[in-house]
Every structure is written in structure tokens, then in C-alpha cells.
Design a protein around this motif. Structure first.
Motif, PDB file in Angstrom:
ATOM      1  N   SER A   1       0.825  -1.202   0.000  1.00  0.00           N
ATOM      2  CA  SER A   1       0.000   0.000   0.000  1.00  0.00           C
ATOM      3  C   SER A   1       0.859   1.253   0.000  1.00  0.00           C
ATOM      4  O   SER A   1       1.974   1.260   0.534  1.00  0.00           O
ATOM      5  CB  SER A   1      -0.898   0.027   1.239  1.00  0.00           C
ATOM      6  N   GLY A   2       0.294   2.294  -0.588  1.00  0.00           N
ATOM      7  CA  GLY A   2       0.906   3.611  -0.492  1.00  0.00           C
ATOM      8  C   GLY A   2       0.481   4.300   0.793  1.00  0.00           C
ATOM      9  O   GLY A   2       0.057   3.656   1.763  1.00  0.00           O
ATOM     10  N   GLY A   3       0.581   5.637   0.822  1.00  0.00           N
ATOM     11  CA  GLY A   3       0.241   6.389   2.020  1.00  0.00           C
ATOM     12  C   GLY A   3      -1.231   6.764   2.071  1.00  0.00           C
ATOM     13  O   GLY A   3      -1.887   6.925   1.039  1.00  0.00           O
ATOM     14  N   THR A   4      -1.755   6.906   3.276  1.00  0.00           N
ATOM     15  CA  THR A   4      -3.132   7.383   3.425  1.00  0.00           C
ATOM     16  C   THR A   4      -3.137   8.907   3.455  1.00  0.00           C
ATOM     17  O   THR A   4      -2.101   9.552   3.670  1.00  0.00           O
ATOM     18  CB  THR A   4      -3.789   6.845   4.706  1.00  0.00           C
ATOM     19  N   GLY A   5      -4.316   9.479   3.250  1.00  0.00           N
ATOM     20  CA  GLY A   5      -4.436  10.927   3.273  1.00  0.00           C
ATOM     21  C   GLY A   5      -4.254  11.496   4.671  1.00  0.00           C
ATOM     22  O   GLY A   5      -4.487  10.820   5.683  1.00  0.00           O
ATOM     23  N   ALA A   6      -3.826  12.753   4.719  1.00  0.00           N
ATOM     24  CA  ALA A   6      -3.670  13.430   6.005  1.00  0.00           C
ATOM     25  C   ALA A   6      -5.017  13.524   6.717  1.00  0.00           C
ATOM     26  O   ALA A   6      -6.069  13.650   6.095  1.00  0.00           O
ATOM     27  CB  ALA A   6      -3.095  14.825   5.795  1.00  0.00           C
ATOM     28  N   ARG A   7      -4.979  13.478   8.048  1.00  0.00           N
ATOM     29  CA  ARG A   7      -6.173  13.626   8.870  1.00  0.00           C
ATOM     30  C   ARG A   7      -6.252  15.057   9.401  1.00  0.00           C
ATOM     31  O   ARG A   7      -5.250  15.775   9.397  1.00  0.00           O
ATOM     32  CB  ARG A   7      -6.122  12.616  10.006  1.00  0.00           C
ATOM     33  N   PRO A   8      -7.404  15.505   9.871  1.00  0.00           N
ATOM     34  CA  PRO A   8      -7.519  16.895  10.331  1.00  0.00           C
ATOM     35  C   PRO A   8      -6.510  17.260  11.412  1.00  0.00           C
ATOM     36  O   PRO A   8      -5.974  18.366  11.419  1.00  0.00           O
ATOM     37  CB  PRO A   8      -8.955  16.963  10.854  1.00  0.00           C
ATOM     38  N   GLY A   9      -6.221  16.322  12.321  1.00  0.00           N
ATOM     39  CA  GLY A   9      -5.308  16.641  13.400  1.00  0.00           C
ATOM     40  C   GLY A   9      -4.036  15.826  13.417  1.00  0.00           C
ATOM     41  O   GLY A   9      -3.180  16.037  14.282  1.00  0.00           O
TER      42      GLY A   9
ATOM     43  N   GLY B   1      -0.034   9.939   0.236  1.00  0.00           N
ATOM     44  CA  GLY B   1      -1.330  10.554   0.518  1.00  0.00           C
ATOM     45  C   GLY B   1      -1.290  12.066   0.381  1.00  0.00           C
ATOM     46  O   GLY B   1      -0.235  12.692   0.496  1.00  0.00           O
ATOM     47  N   GLY B   2      -2.450  12.644   0.125  1.00  0.00           N
ATOM     48  CA  GLY B   2      -2.556  14.093   0.038  1.00  0.00           C
ATOM     49  C   GLY B   2      -2.440  14.760   1.403  1.00  0.00           C
ATOM     50  O   GLY B   2      -2.722  14.152   2.443  1.00  0.00           O
ATOM     51  N   GLY B   3      -1.987  16.022   1.404  1.00  0.00           N
ATOM     52  CA  GLY B   3      -1.877  16.781   2.645  1.00  0.00           C
ATOM     53  C   GLY B   3      -3.171  17.513   2.971  1.00  0.00           C
ATOM     54  O   GLY B   3      -4.072  17.625   2.141  1.00  0.00           O
ATOM     55  N   MET B   4      -3.255  18.042   4.174  1.00  0.00           N
ATOM     56  CA  MET B   4      -4.449  18.768   4.595  1.00  0.00           C
ATOM     57  C   MET B   4      -4.046  20.073   5.262  1.00  0.00           C
ATOM     58  O   MET B   4      -3.213  20.098   6.184  1.00  0.00           O
ATOM     59  CB  MET B   4      -5.279  17.923   5.556  1.00  0.00           C
ATOM     60  N   GLY B   5      -4.615  21.184   4.759  1.00  0.00           N
ATOM     61  CA  GLY B   5      -4.372  22.498   5.346  1.00  0.00           C
ATOM     62  C   GLY B   5      -3.131  23.163   4.788  1.00  0.00           C
ATOM     63  O   GLY B   5      -2.304  22.556   4.096  1.00  0.00           O
ATOM     64  N   ASP B   6      -2.994  24.429   5.103  1.00  0.00           N
ATOM     65  CA  ASP B   6      -1.892  25.252   4.603  1.00  0.00           C
ATOM     66  C   ASP B   6      -0.547  24.722   5.104  1.00  0.00           C
ATOM     67  O   ASP B   6      -0.327  24.607   6.313  1.00  0.00           O
ATOM     68  CB  ASP B   6      -2.094  26.697   5.090  1.00  0.00           C
ATOM     69  N   PRO B   7       0.387  24.397   4.190  1.00  0.00           N
ATOM     70  CA  PRO B   7       1.700  23.912   4.631  1.00  0.00           C
ATOM     71  C   PRO B   7       2.423  24.885   5.557  1.00  0.00           C
ATOM     72  O   PRO B   7       3.219  24.461   6.417  1.00  0.00           O
ATOM     73  CB  PRO B   7       2.465  23.740   3.314  1.00  0.00           C
ATOM     74  N   ALA B   8       2.154  26.186   5.408  1.00  0.00           N
ATOM     75  CA  ALA B   8       2.816  27.174   6.263  1.00  0.00           C
ATOM     76  C   ALA B   8       2.404  27.039   7.721  1.00  0.00           C
ATOM     77  O   ALA B   8       3.102  27.536   8.618  1.00  0.00           O
ATOM     78  CB  ALA B   8       2.510  28.581   5.755  1.00  0.00           C
ATOM     79  N   ALA B   9       1.268  26.370   7.955  1.00  0.00           N
ATOM     80  CA  ALA B   9       0.770  26.217   9.321  1.00  0.00           C
ATOM     81  C   ALA B   9       1.302  24.960  10.005  1.00  0.00           C
ATOM     82  O   ALA B   9       0.951  24.690  11.149  1.00  0.00           O
ATOM     83  CB  ALA B   9      -0.757  26.197   9.307  1.00  0.00           C
ATOM     84  N   ARG B  10       2.165  24.211   9.325  1.00  0.00           N
ATOM     85  CA  ARG B  10       2.671  22.978   9.934  1.00  0.00           C
ATOM     86  C   ARG B  10       3.610  23.290  11.094  1.00  0.00           C
ATOM     87  O   ARG B  10       4.446  24.205  11.020  1.00  0.00           O
ATOM     88  CB  ARG B  10       3.392  22.119   8.890  1.00  0.00           C
ATOM     89  N   ASP B  11       3.497  22.515  12.148  1.00  0.00           N
ATOM     90  CA  ASP B  11       4.344  22.663  13.325  1.00  0.00           C
ATOM     91  C   ASP B  11       5.811  22.492  12.910  1.00  0.00           C
ATOM     92  O   ASP B  11       6.187  21.445  12.368  1.00  0.00           O
ATOM     93  CB  ASP B  11       3.952  21.609  14.350  1.00  0.00           C
ATOM     94  N   PRO B  12       6.664  23.491  13.142  1.00  0.00           N
ATOM     95  CA  PRO B  12       8.084  23.370  12.760  1.00  0.00           C
ATOM     96  C   PRO B  12       8.776  22.157  13.375  1.00  0.00           C
ATOM     97  O   PRO B  12       9.671  21.571  12.748  1.00  0.00           O
ATOM     98  CB  PRO B  12       8.697  24.684  13.270  1.00  0.00           C
ATOM     99  N   ALA B  13       8.348  21.759  14.558  1.00  0.00           N
ATOM    100  CA  ALA B  13       8.962  20.601  15.199  1.00  0.00           C
ATOM    101  C   ALA B  13       8.655  19.325  14.419  1.00  0.00           C
ATOM    102  O   ALA B  13       9.517  18.442  14.280  1.00  0.00           O
ATOM    103  CB  ALA B  13       8.476  20.473  16.646  1.00  0.00           C
TER     104      ALA B  13
END
Length: 543
Positions: A392-400, A518-530
Motif C-alpha cells: 500500500s501507499g500512504g493514506t491521506g492526512a487527517r484533520p489533526g 497521501g494528500g496533505g491537509m491544510g496550509d503547509p505554512a501552518a505545519r508545526d516546525p517541530a
């Protein structure tokens, strides 16, 4: 009286949980005794218990929605041919009819009556994906179901405990793997027998004369609970579409989902027409995966049974690829059918955006491999072999949360260990690793795909019957998230292969697969830097 009612309700819940445990042991028996690696290693199966009307009471936790939700419809077909009054202890019935079972000839469904104190009280059913049923093999090349393999109508394979030797003679003669296929049928029957034994023990323990009262309570509770969850959703009609690579041409799946007060109806008008190759989907398989996609979002905590699925209704136009009539080819119906949960979430994203995932790789990447004289002639140094491995490939991003790496969704099957495949076939997995930068960026990122390199022992010629998707149409991100990486199919020297169909891997070359992310969810700029730094440190993201 109120206290007695509460105690009765608690006892019913205990009995319900016990039924789920019974069918889980049923499934685990199949896994322990199966001959095919698809069942033993990947868990490509389903198991369940049904009332005398063919309505599913409980399903095993182990298994795939494509199997269990299709199988839910199939028991009624068995009862139509063999009424309950004609069944006896020790009888086992079988079919692999795609339109009466779970969608293609590689799935065997076995139904077994359960008796308690001389009375029939229910039925056990299971489905398993087997390695080979003859024909062209597991692939999309057939132009009708008659080319795709051995067809088994609903027949009795055991009569009061005695094997139907005529049936088994025909079965062994119609496959490249006779020992494995016969062994799998015995495994499926043993699995149902285990369920019958545990059910009898349960009914004795609780002093139950029948399952009727418990069934009524399960169905009433499940239906009311599902309808209550639907009532919380915003009313309206929501539309979505998704693209598949297809075979002769790309395929478009369209859905209009109408959420009412106590039901959800999906209309597939506008979906692409039938294919001349084996990517068509029987209607039962369409309903199976679409209902699963809806249920994951709307009512995930309610156990899966006949009643909990009743509020989800499908309108599937004749002539579309999701409603294939007999005898259209359907061998790899999963390639299109497993996109349906993503399509359902595309609709539900407009109603409850915080409860859906981004699109994932969705369709399994399970290359059927073949070699020996049947591919290369009598001079081949390889023994005859036919094997399939699930990946299998990757699953899509989840909201959290990020998507899951190399994880099967929606099928839910396990990734097969390479050692298990190498143990039963003369193949070598030279690489099987996560694919960096394949998950779509976002506030939460998509799961990573995989890189796989497969050769034969001695680098001899062998063949793959390609059944891959998400190559021309990558998984989409949501809410500003980026798309996942598309898949790629070729040789280790960079030669590109077709994504579907029988192809020979030349001597000295290896099959190279890049599985989608899998596809990402939400603005990449909002990703936690950690989190971003962790991904870089882990080698999942280049920077």
C-alpha cells in the motif's frame, strides 16, 4: 421494572459483544489454517454471522469492507437457492459468482448453517481471496468474466460433513495451484465450523433458544443510533468527483450525496461508462465501499451490521462502471472500487470538513507475479509459480494528524512480509522502503508511499500482471494541502511499463514500483516546525 429493563439491556449488550468475539474467532481460524498467503499473511477475508433471513448480525474485526459489506448481500442469494428448511448440520455451500458474492472470481464465499439443540438458529459466512482460479489470472486483460477464471455457482461443497468429490475434482482441475485452492476451501469450512461451536457454547451459557430476540435488539439499536448520527449532519446535496487512470481511457467517478433527516442517498449519475477490460465494478462492491466510506465519517463507533447500513442508499445508473452487468470482466474491480471512500469524503468534506481525510493512495498495489514455463517456455530456469503480494501507499492526512505511511485504506489488509512471499515463490525483494517526499505537504501531511524493487531468483525472466492506479491521477490534498506523489511503474533501468496488463520483465532486469503518497491537509505554512524538523531528521522529507 425499570431496573429489570436495564439489566436486560446490559445482558443484551454482553451477548452482542460475545457474538463479535465469536465471529472474530471464526476469522482467526481461517487465518491460522489458510493455504493462500493472501489470507494467511494479508488477512484479505471477512467473517460474519447472519439470522435466518440472511441479515448480518455481527462481523469480525479482521477483514476488508469490500468483502464483508458485499458478503452481507450474498447470504440472501444462498438462501434463495437453498432454503433454510433444506439445510442440515455439516452442510457447507460455496460460490465465487461476482454478482452473488463479493465482486470477482478470486473471492470464495462459504455459507454454513448453525444448529442448536436440533434447530437451525443462524448462518455463518466468510469470504477469502485466493491466489488462483485459472483463466488469465488476477489481472485486467479479460474481455468477459468467462476469460477470468473458474466460475463456481452456488453449490454444496460438503453434504452433512461429507465432501462433494465431484466439486473438488472440478476445483482442482481449474487452477494452477490445486493444493492451495482445495486447502483454502477446507479452511473456509473449518472457519465456519469454529463459529458454530462457539455460538452453541454461547447459547448454552445464556440459555438461549434462538437468536431472534437478540437480533431484533441489535438491529433496532443499530438503526436508531445510525439515524441519530445522520440527524446531526447539515441537510443538503453535496457533489464530488474523482479520477482514476482507467485502462483504455481515464475514468471519472461522480457522486451527488443527499443528506436527509434519517438517511443518506448517493446518486452516481455522470460516472464513466463500462470498460471492455476487467476494471468494472459489480453494484454490490460499489455499495460495500461507498457505505464504508460514509460510515467512517458519520457513524464510526456503531458496529457494522445489516441495520447500521440500511440508512445508506445508492442509486447506481445502469451502464456505468460502478454497475457492471454479467458477463462484463471484473477481475480487478478493486482498482476503481477502492476509490469510493475518497469520493464519499469529497462529498462529506462540504458538510463536516473537520471529520474527513485528504485523498490517499486508496487502491492496493498488489502485483500478481508469474514465472516458469508458462511465461518463458520449457527452457525457463524457474519453476512454475503464481503469487501475489499486497502492498500500500500512504493514506491521506487527517484533520489533526498526519496520514499513515504504507498503510492499506480503505481495504484494511495487512502488508505481506517479503519473507513470506520469497518463501513460496522464486522471487527476491531487493528493496521495500518508505518513499521520501511522497506525502503531500500541509498543516498535516499525507502518509508516505513505498519504493519496491522485485526480481526473480537468478535474474530470470518473469511476468507481472499490472493492476496499479494513482499514476496519472495523484491523491488530492484538501483545504490547501498539497497532492501526494503519483505512483510509477517500470524497470530498474528506468523503462516505463504500463500501469495495467500482463508484461514480461526481461532476464537481468527487475520490476521497480513507486507507490503513491497521501494528500496533505491544510496550509503547509501552518505545519508545526517541530514536526517538519522530525520528518527531515527521519529522512521522510528532504527539506
Amino acid at each position: 421494572m425499570k431496573e429489570m429493563g436495564a439489566l436486560a439491556s446490559i445482558q443484551r449488550q454482553i451477548q452482542w459483544n460475545r457474538l463479535i468475539a465469536v465471529v472474530e474467532e471464526q476469522a482467526q481460524t481461517m487465518i491460522r489454517t489458510a493455504f493462500s498467503t493472501t489470507v494467511r499473511e494479508a488477512g484479505d477475508l471477512s467473517a460474519g454471522i447472519f439470522d435466518l433471513h440472511g441479515r448480518m448480525l455481527a462481523q469480525a474485526v479482521t477483514g476488508t469492507p469490500g468483502h464483508v459489506n458485499s458478503m452481507m448481500e450474498s447470504v440472501g442469494h444462498f438462501l434463495a437457492k437453498f432454503p433454510a428448511a433444506t439445510m442440515r448440520p455439516g452442510d457447507h455451500y460455496i460460490t465465487n459468482d461476482p454478482w452473488l458474492g463479493t465482486g470477482h472470481l478470486h473471492d470464495l464465499t462459504v455459507v454454513t448453517p448453525a444448529f442448536h439443540e436440533g434447530r437451525m438458529v443462524g448462518l455463518f459466512a466468510n469470504t477469502a481471496h485466493v491466489i488462483d482460479v485459472g483463466g488469465l489470472g488476477m489481472g485486467p486483460e479479460g474481455r468477459s468474466v468467462f476469460e477470468e477464471g473458474l466460475y463456481i455457482p452456488i453449490v454444496k461443497c460438503f453434504d452433512q460433513g461429507k465432501a462433494n468429490e465431484t466439486f473438488f475434482d472440478i476445483l482442482r482441475a481449474g487452477t494452477r495451484t490445486p493444493a492451495e485452492l482445495e486447502g483454502d476451501v477446507y479452511s473456509l469450512c473449518a472457519c465456519n465450523d469454529a463459529g458454530v461451536r462457539r455460538l452453541v457454547e454461547m447459547m448454552d451459557e445464556f440459555r438461549m433458544g434462538s437468536l431472534d430476540e437478540l437480533a431484533g435488539w441489535i438491529f433496532d439499536s443499530s438503526l436508531r443510533a445510525t439515524q441519530a448520527e445522520i440527524a446531526k449532519l447539515p441537510r443538503g446535496t453535496y457533489r464530488a468527483e474523482i479520477r482514476s487512470d482507467g485502462y483504455e481511457a481515464p475514468v471519472t467517478l461522480r457522486a451527488a450525496m443527499t443528506i436527509g433527516e434519517d438517511a443518506i442517498e448517493v446518486d452516481y449519475a455522470g460516472t464513466s461508462g463500462l470498460s471492455q477490460r476487467g476494471i468494472n465494478v459489480p453494484a454490490a462492491y460499489c455499495r460495500a465501499y461507498a457505505c464504508f466510506g460514509i460510515k467512517c465519517v458519520v457513524a464510526p463507533e456503531i458496529p457494522n451490521n445489516w441495520a447500521s447500513l440500511q440508512p445508506f442508499r445508492m442509486v447506481i445508473p445502469e451502464g456505468c462502471i460502478l454497475n457492471a452487468p454479467r458477463p462484463y470482466p471484473v477481475a480487478v474491480r478493486h482498482v476503481v472500487g477502492q476509490l469510493l471512500p475518497d469520493l464519499m469524503m469529497g462529498c462529506l468534506h462540504q458538510a463536516v470538513p473537520d471529520r474527513v481525510t485528504a485523498e490517499g493512495s486508496s487502491c492496493l498495489w498488489n502485483p500478481p507475479l508469474r514465472g516458469g514455463a508458462q511465461v518463458s517456455g520449457p527452457e525457463s530456469p524457474l519453476p512454475e509459480f503464481e503469487v501475489i503480494t499486497f502492498n500500500s501507499g500512504g493514506t491521506g492526512a487527517r484533520p489533526g494528524l498526519d496520514g499513515l505511511d504504507g498503510t492499506a485504506f480503505p481495504s484494511g489488509v495487512r502488508t505481506m512480509p517479503v519473507e513470506a512471499t520469497e518463501n513460496v515463490a522464486p522471487v527476491v525483494f531487493w528493496a521495500k522502503e518508505l518513499r521520501p517526499d511522497s506525502g503531500g505537504d500541509g498543516r498535516t501531511r499525507g502518509g508516505m508511499g513505498q519504493v519496491m524493487v522485485i526480481g526473480s531468483k537468478g535474474e530470470a525472466e518473469f511476468a507481472v500482471n499490472a493492476i496499479f492506479d494513482r499514476v496519472a491521477n495523484a491523491p488530492k490534498g484538501r483545504d490547501g494541502g498539497q497532492d501526494g506523489a503519483p505512483g510509477w511503474v517500470g524497470l530498474d533501468d528506468g523503462t516505463v511499463l504500463r500501469t495495467k496488463g500482463f508484461q514480461v520483465i526481461p532476464a537481468g532486469r527487475r520490476l521497480r514500483l513507486l507507490l503513491p503518497g497521501g494528500g496533505g491537509m491544510g496550509d503547509p505554512a501552518a505545519r508545526d516546525p517541530a514536526l517538519r524538523a522530525r520528518d527531515v531528521a527521519d529522512g521522510l522529507v528532504s527539506g
